[in-house]
Design an enzyme around this catalytic site. Structure first.
Site, mmCIF file in Angstrom:
data_model
loop_
_atom_site.group_PDB
_atom_site.id
_atom_site.type_symbol
_atom_site.label_atom_id
_atom_site.label_comp_id
_atom_site.label_asym_id
_atom_site.label_seq_id
_atom_site.Cartn_x
_atom_site.Cartn_y
_atom_site.Cartn_z
ATOM 1 N N GLY A 54 0.799 -1.175 0.108
ATOM 2 C CA GLY A 54 0.101 0.178 -0.058
ATOM 3 C C GLY A 54 0.980 1.169 -0.003
ATOM 4 O O GLY A 54 0.684 2.294 -0.562
ATOM 5 N N HIS A 55 2.116 1.288 0.837
ATOM 6 C CA HIS A 55 2.908 2.476 0.605
ATOM 7 C C HIS A 55 3.518 2.469 -0.590
ATOM 8 O O HIS A 55 3.885 3.498 -1.151
ATOM 9 C CB HIS A 55 3.829 2.258 1.996
ATOM 10 C CG HIS A 55 3.354 2.319 3.409
ATOM 11 N ND1 HIS A 55 3.487 1.026 4.152
ATOM 12 C CD2 HIS A 55 2.509 3.133 3.957
ATOM 13 C CE1 HIS A 55 2.812 1.462 5.339
ATOM 14 N NE2 HIS A 55 2.387 2.648 5.382
ATOM 15 N N ASP A 168 -7.456 4.545 5.077
ATOM 16 C CA ASP A 168 -7.756 5.319 6.349
ATOM 17 C C ASP A 168 -8.730 6.579 5.873
ATOM 18 O O ASP A 168 -8.199 7.609 5.785
ATOM 19 C CB ASP A 168 -6.423 5.946 6.911
ATOM 20 C CG ASP A 168 -5.460 4.770 7.312
ATOM 21 O OD1 ASP A 168 -6.006 4.347 8.443
ATOM 22 O OD2 ASP A 168 -4.567 4.639 6.728
ATOM 23 N N GLN A 171 -9.046 9.415 8.364
ATOM 24 C CA GLN A 171 -7.924 10.217 8.200
ATOM 25 C C GLN A 171 -7.820 11.385 7.241
ATOM 26 O O GLN A 171 -7.443 12.412 7.283
ATOM 27 C CB GLN A 171 -6.718 9.302 8.477
ATOM 28 C CG GLN A 171 -5.449 10.046 8.118
ATOM 29 C CD GLN A 171 -4.265 9.281 8.458
ATOM 30 O OE1 GLN A 171 -3.909 8.877 9.602
ATOM 31 N NE2 GLN A 171 -3.636 8.559 7.528
ATOM 32 N N SER A 204 -0.079 -2.387 8.277
ATOM 33 C CA SER A 204 1.009 -2.767 8.882
ATOM 34 C C SER A 204 0.643 -3.673 10.311
ATOM 35 O O SER A 204 1.205 -4.556 10.633
ATOM 36 C CB SER A 204 1.902 -1.641 9.577
ATOM 37 O OG SER A 204 2.374 -0.671 8.496
#
Ligand code: PAF
Length: 306
Positions: A54-55, A168, A171, A204
């Site tokens: 994802g990152h 997220d 967020q 994570s």
């Protein structure tokens, strides 16, 4: 926002073969000021490390659209509650550096907590309304920590564009609101959630799951698919969709629902009837691990890719 010419980028001495790790916030800001002065477009991916696919997808998007890519790795203490997993949050800086190099990162900003929040620190950023519902209920100080650290990171990295994941969702909504409300001079890009082959959203925290919990955790994605199918088959009663999702999740032994909710995509206010667009948000404990996921329902678009 346009990328600079190849020669200006080369002249600035950036490039993945020369990836640099900066630990000092003052040095990060001086470097960012220099890069901006040279007319380079800075793309920024803020993370807490323990990088996954994802990152990597955020880094790739940043690489494509920026001259300089900055990745921050900082397990931010102010966004963890007193009984949360700050101390045991997974960390592996060597593996992260390797992945960053492979994705063409130019700078890793990897500060210490004491340099971000030195003795006497007392300034926080609070986005009032959007942070009260959903994750804000079970994690009442979480978004204050996120908004504060993102403000600090934006002031240090001076990005033209910062990249966040849709996983997220709340967020991203909070950060967008904050950037707009405080007239911050950057663009926020929100990129699609990246999933494992079986549909579990990458996180994570997935490493905490036992084999049984990992199997049961598929109910998050399954129930989102269920919502999508019901919506595209003509169901617009949000309560009926939520009820079906809850029943599916509650049938798993290790699952305990925090919330399942269908809300307005901008305000995150609860909807009774879904008209053209809504977002389904959910948070579920699998054993002790709290996972979140979401999906956007949008009339007139094809069903989500599986
Ligand atoms: O999403 C995260 O990893 C964190 O909340 C962020 C945005 C890096 C702030 O610490």
């Amino acid at each position: 926002m346009r990328k600079a010419s190849k020669s200006s980028v080369q002249k600035a001495g950036v490039g993945p073969e020369r990836m640099k790790v900066i630990r000092d916030p003052t040095k990060m800001q001086a470097t960012a000021n220099r890069l901006r002065g040279e007319g380079l477009l800075i793309g920024f991916v803020p993370t807490m490390g323990y990088l996954h696919e994802g990152h990597a997808s955020l880094l790739r998007a940043a690489r494509k659209r920026s001259d300089v890519v900055v990745l921050s790795i900082f397990v931010n203490p102010t966004q963890f509650g007193p009984h949360e997993d700050l101390a045991k949050y997974p960390r592996d800086i060597e593996r992260d550096e390797e992945m960053a190099r492979q994705e063409g990162v130019d700078y890793i900003f990897y500060p210490e907590a004491a340099s971000m929040y030195p003795e006497g620190y007392q300034t926080y950023v609070n986005v009032e309304q959007l942070t009260r519902s959903h994750c804000g209920v079970s994690r009442p100080t979480h978004f204050r920590g996120v908004a504060t650290v993102c403000t600090k990171l934006f002031n240090l990295v001076l990005p033209h564009r910062a990249y966040f994941g849709q996983k997220d969702y709340q967020q991203a909504a909070v950060i967008r609101r904050m950037v707009k409300d405080l007239n911050m001079n950057l663009e926020i890009a929100v990129m699609p959630t990246v999933r494992e082959a079986d549909g579990l959203a990458m996180s994570s925290r997935n490493v905490y799951l036992s084999p049984d919990e990992r199997k049961d955790a598929l109910c998050l994605h399954e129930s989102l698919q269920m919502a999508n199918d019901m919506f595209h088959s003509g169901e617009s009663d949000a309560k009926k969709i939520v009820k079906a999702m809850r029943a599916n999740i509650e049938s798993k032994r290790s699952a305990r629902i925090d919330y399942v909710s269908i809300v307005d995509t901008d305000t995150l206010e609860e909807l009774d009837v879904i008209r053209d667009k809504a977002v389904v948000l959910l948070a579920v404990f699998m054993g002790k691990t709290r996972l979140i996921d979401n999906d956007i329902l949008c009339r007139g678009t094809a069903r989500r890719a599986r």
